[in-house]
Enzyme design. Structure first.
Site, PDB file in Angstrom:
ATOM      1  N   GLU A  11      37.753  38.235   1.738  1.00 23.99           N
ATOM      2  CA  GLU A  11      38.232  38.674   0.423  1.00 23.99           C
ATOM      3  C   GLU A  11      38.491  37.505  -0.521  1.00 23.99           C
ATOM      4  OE1 GLU A  11      41.734  41.475  -1.556  1.00 23.99           O
ATOM      5  OE2 GLU A  11      41.869  40.881   0.548  1.00 23.99           O
ATOM      6  N   ASP A  12      39.040  36.400  -0.008  1.00 22.66           N
ATOM      7  CA  ASP A  12      39.527  35.334  -0.891  1.00 22.66           C
ATOM      8  C   ASP A  12      38.731  34.035  -0.832  1.00 22.66           C
ATOM      9  OD1 ASP A  12      41.582  36.990  -1.762  1.00 22.66           O
ATOM     10  OD2 ASP A  12      42.941  36.346  -0.163  1.00 22.66           O
TER      11      ASP A  12
END
Length: 742
Positions: A76-77
């Protein structure tokens, strides 16, 4: 920040055969991917997945789950991909990381219809592999511990709300009570900081005051069990802030009324000893009736097993006891995670897939989701869901799929106000699962609730006895106060209007604005309401606005009933043939234009009817103005009128009821009936056949042959009442019947 070797050592403490290479590789990979990223606190971002992994080591989870915790934010990051993680760590870990990534993107407190699909995805992801839930809960726990670093109030409140409504109850449903309690307290601190601070201060003061009490009870109980050769561990504690708040709210009690702030756990070796301890405790101290629960013989759905009892302790203080084995305590602390503990000699931990066979909570969740996931649409999923996920809450849905979490015992009124205050204020009925039900119906888990609304509806007084949530009760009180204010303002405006007309003045808001400060009122509406409540006399307002005016005696008594003994004179209306009760009206006015129109309880004035007999359309009526209570309507022939000798209270009123009105009015009749079987049934039959409604029956006299009773009726008008009286007089079981107005 925890070092690489420290993490490995934490896992080695409960799993000597841990795959150190896997943990080291995950540690290094996540640290490199997150690089120079930082959190809101200013700490390196990598400290977050590291703390999540540490929480899971406290739960003694397998190597793969610890690795997933380290990697859970990489897709996600960072620039990491599922393919890359599959290649380096294997498809199993890649699938878990991807599942967590999808969950993190769900908006579970969305006000949109897609929330139904989001919640479905959450449950399906959890059902696919329990480790997704365990990592997500640990992730949420660390985020809540550091939530105070988030500066945006809206984002902070949204995360706390999602935690309170979704993740904390879900942790509880999975048996992870310690995690649930901490999540609830952290969310409570954000969502209701004032209540949290107040309860915490009270607990600290109580802890300081009774510092020795918990230790004394622990020693006393340990000694009692040791005398009977029972090996045990006794642990005392105080309830947590949110647990106390929830109980105070559910039971509407104050802090001082709580009886189980102190709690103790007694841990023993086997089930038989649990019941032996129970016998010793109940023999030594008095038990509190109704406070005993045996969750050993009948475990909770989340695998929780324990005996609960409340006794009056040595200091005459009520204390709650939980008696369980050490194994039961392990499950109570770790819940479903307790089934993932390592067994000696099992390389890499145990087979997580076998959890379905060993955990009632997880097996229930899998079976429920497997059954419900067959639905074609999220709406069908929600329609058929009967979730029993939350022990202390009911989880209901709007027809569009929005989740509404409410306390147990909640009703459709609470549901309506939880959706929106305007919806609550205009509620007239509801459907639960497609069926019309009363508003007092208690909601159950999984109910789909459809609120039926009407723009003409306003909250009613008895809703306060139905609603259980603080939000609903506060909104109802506000609406009732506003409605009452509007009614008093309408009455005050009418009284002032007539006073202005007598002096040849025109009533308007600009002419009243300059006198607001004189009467300490914030607005013209407030001034009108004060006049309607009789807090301020209309004559005082008129004298301030027109100080040069001098009233004659007749003008000063205009619009009021003239007392007995005054002869008829020009300008006074004779209301009752031979009665000396007269009304004076302005010159040129008629009775219909001067009298205050009365439309009943549902009108726009604060109206009530005489308590002893009421009044019905067709009666000649008088209004008595009572400070703070509005107008009470009496028939002109009521004997109670003689008790009102303050002529400022009397108002000239008239009915303003159309022929096809929907409101019934109160009337009372006295009936003398033959004392024989079936006489009361015959009277009720006659009233029913004539479309009357019996509100109350009282026996006021009994004899061998006759009974005297009063019957409170609800009728449409005087003609309707007289028809019922005539029908009763014709009945063979009735000796006499007459209307009563005390």
């Amino acid at each position: 920040m925890m070092r690489q070797y420290e993490l490995v050592e934490r896992v080695n403490r409960y799993n000597p055969t841990t795959d150190e290479a896997l943990l080291n590789k995950a540690y290094v990979y996540a640290m490199q991917k997150h690089g120079m990223q930082t959190r809101a606190s200013g700490d390196p971002y990598f400290s977050h997945p590291l703390e999540v992994a540490a929480i899971l080591t406290d739960l003694r989870l397998d190597d793969a789950t610890i690795a997933v915790a380290l990697l859970h934010d990489t897709i996600e990051d960072t620039d990491a991909t599922r393919t890359e993680i599959d290649t380096i760590f294997g498809e199993e870990i890649g699938k878990l990381v991807e599942g967590l990534t999808k969950i993190s993107r769900l908006d579970l407190v969305s006000r949109r219809a897609k929330q139904a699909e989001n919640f479905r995805k959450l449950l399906l992801a959890i059902a696919d592999d329990v480790r997704v839930l365990l990592v997500k809960l640990a992730d949420r726990l660390h985020n809540m511990r550091t939530l105070h670093f988030v500066k945006e109030d809206e984002r902070r409140n949204r995360i706390a709300e999602e935690t309170m409504e979704i993740y904390a109850p879900l942790a509880g449903r999975m048996g992870m009570q310690d995690m649930r309690s901490e999540l609830e307290d952290l969310a409570f601190q954000i969502l209701n900081p004032q209540a949290y601070q107040t309860i915490t201060e009270r607990l600290n003061a109580l802890r300081e005051k009774n510092a020795a009490l918990i230790g004394d009870i622990e020693r006393n109980l340990t000694e009692q069990l040791a005398e009977r050769q029972i090996t045990s561990t006794v642990r005392g504690r105080m309830k947590r802030p949110y647990s106390i708040f929830r109980k105070m709210e559910q039971k509407s009690i104050g802090f001082e009324q709580l009886s189980d702030i102190y709690g103790f756990r007694v841990l023993v070796d086997d089930v038989e000893t649990c019941y032996s301890v129970l016998g010793i405790v109940h023999t030594r101290w008095a038990s509190v009736p109704g406070r005993f629960k045996d969750y050993i013989s009948t475990p909770k759905q989340n695998d929780y097993r324990s005996i609960h009892t409340t006794v009056v302790g040595p200091a005459r203080q009520r204390v709650e006891l939980q008696i369980r084995t050490n194994e039961m305590h392990r499950v109570a602390e770790f819940g479903i995670a307790a089934h993932a503990l390592y067994k000696d000699g099992v390389k890499g931990g145990r087979n997580i897939a076998r959890l379905t066979d060993e955990s009632r909570a997880y097996a229930w969740l899998r079976q429920t989701i497997d059954m419900l996931s067959q639905g074609d649409t999220p709406e069908e999923f929600l329609e058929n869901t009967k979730l029993e996920l939350f022990h202390d809450q009911v989880f209901c849905f709007t027809p569009k799929g929005r989740l509404i979490a409410l306390p147990r015992g909640a009703t459709p009124i609470d549901f309506a106000y939880a959706v929106h205050t305007d919806i609550g204020n205009t509620t007239v009925g509801c459907k639960i699962n497609g069926q019309l039900v009363p508003l007092i119906t208690e909601l159950r888990n999984g109910d789909e609730v459809e609120i039926i609304r009407s723009g003409a509806q306003k909250p009613m007084d008895d809703w306060l006895n139905i609603a259980v949530t603080g939000k609903a009760r506060a909104a109802i009180r506000r609406a009732l106060r506003e409605a009452q204010r509007e009614k008093y303002a309408a009455l005050g405006r009418h009284i002032l209007q007539r006073g202005f007309e007598r002096r040849g003045l025109e009533l308007n808001d600009p002419i009243l604005a300059p006198v607001l400060l004189r009467f300490s009122q914030a607005s013209v509406t407030d001034l009108m309401a004060a006049v309607g409540r009789s807090d301020i006399h209309a004559s005082d307002v008129l004298n301030v606005i027109d100080p040069t005016h001098e009233e004659t005696g007749e003008q000063a008594t205009a619009d009021r009933v003239k007392p007995t003994g005054i002869s008829p004179e020009e300008g006074w209306f004779d209301l009752e043939g031979e009665s000396s009760l007269k009304f004076r009206v302005p010159a040129g006015a008629t009775k219909e234009t001067a009298a205050l129109p009365i439309r009943g309880l549902k009108g726009n004035l604060p109206i009530r009817f005489a308590p002893d007999g009421g009044a019905v359309p067709g009666d000649r009526i008088v209004g008595i103005l009572t400070p703070g209570e509005g107008i009470t309507i009496y028939p002109i022939h009521s004997a109670s009128l003689k008790d009102f000798d303050d002529y400022d209270q009397w108002l000239d009123v008239r009915w303003d009821i159309e022929g096809d009105h929907e409101e019934r009015f109160p009337a009372r009749v006295a009936v003398s009936t033959v004392n024989e079987p079936g006489s009361l049934a015959e009277i009720a039959r006659i009233i029913s056949q004539n479309d009357g409604n019996i509100d109350n029956i009282r026996m006021i006299g009994r004899a061998h042959d006759f009974h005297e009773m009063t019957i409170d009726l609800e009728v449409w008008d005087l003609k309707h009442l007289n028809r019922i009286i005539n029908q009763l007089r014709g009945a063979s079981v009735v000796a006499n019947v007459q209307r009563k107005n005390d």
